[in-house]
Every structure is written in C-alpha cells, then in structure tokens.
Design a protein around this motif. Structure first.
Motif, PDB file in Angstrom:
ATOM      1  N   LEU B 108       4.328  -4.913  -7.651  1.00 48.35           N
ATOM      2  CA  LEU B 108       4.689  -4.618  -6.265  1.00 48.35           C
ATOM      3  C   LEU B 108       4.448  -5.851  -5.412  1.00 48.35           C
ATOM      4  N   PRO B 110       6.147  -6.408  -1.711  1.00 51.14           N
ATOM      5  CA  PRO B 110       7.179  -6.091  -0.726  1.00 51.14           C
ATOM      6  C   PRO B 110       7.739  -7.335  -0.038  1.00 51.14           C
ATOM      7  N   ARG B 114      10.137  -6.831  -3.844  1.00 48.86           N
ATOM      8  CA  ARG B 114       9.921  -5.998  -5.037  1.00 48.86           C
ATOM      9  C   ARG B 114       9.138  -4.750  -4.654  1.00 48.86           C
ATOM     10  N   GLY B 115       9.840  -3.699  -4.352  1.00 46.86           N
ATOM     11  CA  GLY B 115       9.219  -2.430  -4.011  1.00 46.86           C
ATOM     12  C   GLY B 115       9.228  -1.501  -5.210  1.00 46.86           C
ATOM     13  N   PRO B 116       8.802  -0.250  -5.033  1.00 43.05           N
ATOM     14  CA  PRO B 116       8.736   0.724  -6.123  1.00 43.05           C
ATOM     15  C   PRO B 116      10.069   0.870  -6.859  1.00 43.05           C
ATOM     16  N   THR B 149      -0.411  -2.612  -7.286  1.00 43.17           N
ATOM     17  CA  THR B 149       0.475  -1.841  -8.145  1.00 43.17           C
ATOM     18  C   THR B 149      -0.304  -0.723  -8.833  1.00 43.17           C
ATOM     19  N   TYR B 152      -0.945   2.151  -6.505  1.00 40.80           N
ATOM     20  CA  TYR B 152       0.264   2.968  -6.368  1.00 40.80           C
ATOM     21  C   TYR B 152       0.416   3.900  -7.576  1.00 40.80           C
TER      22      TYR B 152
END
Lengths: 205, 205
Positions: B108, B110, B114-116, B149, B152
């Motif tokens: 991850l 942002p 590079r998001g989910p 990451t 999350y």
C-alpha cells in the motif's frame, strides 16, 4: 520447464551471474520492466547475429572495417597488438594512442589448439610485409601464454625489420609496495629506471 | 549507435549491472558464447511475452493457475500474503508451509497510486468471504509501507472473522547482538518470549 525457470537458467550464461542473481534479474524484469527485457532480447539477438570481426584488425565490428581501421585520422605506422577487443577498448580509453590495432582474439596455446593461424598471425605477417608499419607495440597480457605470444611477435617484427616495443611492467600507480605481488616486485626492482638528476630550480637546461 | 553499444546499453536494465559489467557481459557473449546469447534472447522474449499472473494468487504464471494454486495437495485453510513472487519463493524454499499464497505485487502506498485495488485486495476480500480460509498469515515486509499493508490486512481478516498471524520479528538466527540494528534490538527486547522451565532430565511431563 516453465518459461520463468528457462529464463533464470538462460541468464546464467552472463559472467558473474549465479542462481540467486539470475532469479532476481528475472523477477525484476517481469515485475517492473518488461519493455526493457524485450529491448534486451532484441539487442542480444541482433548483436549475436550481426556483429562479426573487422577484416583488417579482427576486433568486433558489424561492418567489414571497424571505425578505427576505417578512420583516416589514425597513424598507420604504429600497430598495437592486443589479445581481446576488451583490451583494445581499455587502451583506447586510457591512452591517447592514435595508431592502429591488431586483435589476436586469444593467445598462443598449442595445447588448446590455438596456434599462429588461429590468432591471425599469418595476416599480421602479411600486413607487416606491406612496409607501412614502423613500430609493433606488443600489449599481450603478462601471463605465461601472453609472454610466449609476445616472444613470437618479437620474432615476427624482427623478420620484417620492424621495431618492437612492449608495455612496461612494474609497480602499479598508487600501489603500496607491501601489497604488490613478489613476482612484480622482483621484476620492478630488477628493471629499475635511473633518474636524471634534476637541475636546481631556475637553472638553464 | 553500433549494435555492440546498443547491447551494452540494453544489458544495464538488469539489476546490479553497471556500465563496466555490461561491457564485460557483451564482450564475453560475443567472444565465447553466441549460442548462449541467442538462447538468452529467446528465453527473455518468451518470458516477457507469455508469463502473466495466476488468476487466483497473482504470482507469475504462464498458465491461468499457478502450480501451487492448481495443486490438490495444498491446505486451502491457510493463506499467506506476501508482497512479491520473490518473497513467495523465499518462503516456499525455506519453510515447510503447505498452505496457499496471495501475492500483492507491491505494498500500500497511496502517494504512488497503489491503493487496495492495485494490490488486488478486493479479490482477497472476495476470497476470504468464501469461508474456506481459516488463517491469514501476513508476511509483508517490515517497512513502514509493509506495516501499513499488514494493518489493512488485519482489518480485512477481522471483517471476515478469519484469524490473522504475522511473521515473528526479532534478532536473526546467527546474528550477533552487537551488529543488530537498534530498532530490531529494541523490538526483540520488548517482545521477549518467556521460556518454559525445562523439567529435569528423565522427568515425566
């Protein structure tokens, strides 16, 4: 075998690349730079296919004559004999040499089937007999086989009445005596150079 | 640009290869192993073209399903999340793990876009909701982004009532304390493990 494994295996033909680096290279290309990988594939294919040897000096060249041999600005009276194209490049970048080269693509090693013919020495013989070359600069490596090759080259130069010279051997610049190998040190000691007495500052020569 | 120079330039896409090694590689292939160079070109072209990603775990695969995901012998109740195919390979060779993997192909970040979604976490979400996975083993790297990451992923596991675990952090085996970085040392000290008292030899448990 999977394509990825084939690639990792194939990368190991590169010098200094073992299993671990080959794997890292393959993964990195696939993850981040497929375009670069494709360009590399094309460049490899083209070079392996089309790079041959210069007709005159035997270095790598895609044309019949390499840029050095084709150049009008080089001094044809000096001919420097090196073992490999990499040696030629090293001399070309380190020195201001403006003469021509002859690349042996190896050294004399009869046991491995590399005689004068394989090194193109018949061609060098013919070239020296043309009479244009005044000095043959011998830059073969300082190994046993390199020395044997140099010896042969000196004979060849003598046969055509061409002056032969050899790269100086000795302590490398910046080298501390303590770390220089014994052979080099003994040679450097034995071939020590006398130093001209420097005139006092301000004196006329 | 000459083919040879193009090849040297192209070789520099490989990680850890600078101008000097690229030159050495090009010369060596041309001098001694054109066949190997051609094989490498073909392997590169094929891999760059045809290696894609496994539909299920996103690792590199030339087939829709990678061998691990396609195997009937793996335990589908354990799912290990790694950042890269190289990380997966490292775990696969070092451990006896028999579960499955999910490869994020990044972490991850942002700010870098590079998001989910880019890490396929929507797909992981869907997979956890299938109910087969009992344990989510989080093996992201121990960096700031890797930790974010991991955080999350823990949330995601919690949402589906799946147990989450994380690789242990601490002093590497064989590591001398003196050379371990301060962060690792502080962490290892803070999370020290209590040692069960060993019963005297021969005692019954």
């Amino acid at each position: 075998m999977a394509l990825l494994d084939q690639l990792i295996e194939a990368l190991r033909v590169l010098p200094g690349v073992g299993a671990k680096s080959a794997q890292r290279m393959a993964y990195q290309l696939l993850e981040r730079n497929r375009e670069g990988g494709r360009r590399l594939a094309a460049a490899l294919e083209a070079a392996m296919q089309r790079v041959g040897h210069c007709e005159r000096c035997r270095t790598f060249s895609e044309d019949p004559l390499c840029p050095v041999c084709a150049s009008a600005g080089r001094d044809a009276s000096q001919l420097c004999v090196v073992e490999t194209p990499a040696d030629q490049l090293a001399l070309e970048t380190a020195t201001g040499y403006r003469g021509l080269y002859f690349v042996l693509l190896g050294r004399l090693s009869p046991l491995d089937g590399r005689g004068p013919r394989e090194l193109g020495l018949d061609r060098l013989d013919a070239r020296l007999s043309e009479g244009e070359v005044q000095e043959l600069i011998i830059a073969t490596s300082a190994t046993v086989e390199g020395e044997a090759t140099a010896h042969y080259l000196v004979q060849l130069a003598g046969k055509h009445g061409v002056r032969a010279s050899r790269l100086a051997h000795g302590v490398p610049l910046g080298g501390e005596l303590e770390y220089v190998d014994r052979g080099t040190l003994a040679h450097a000691f034995g071939t020590r150079q006398s130093i001209a007495r420097t005139p006092p500052a301000g004196a006329k020569e």
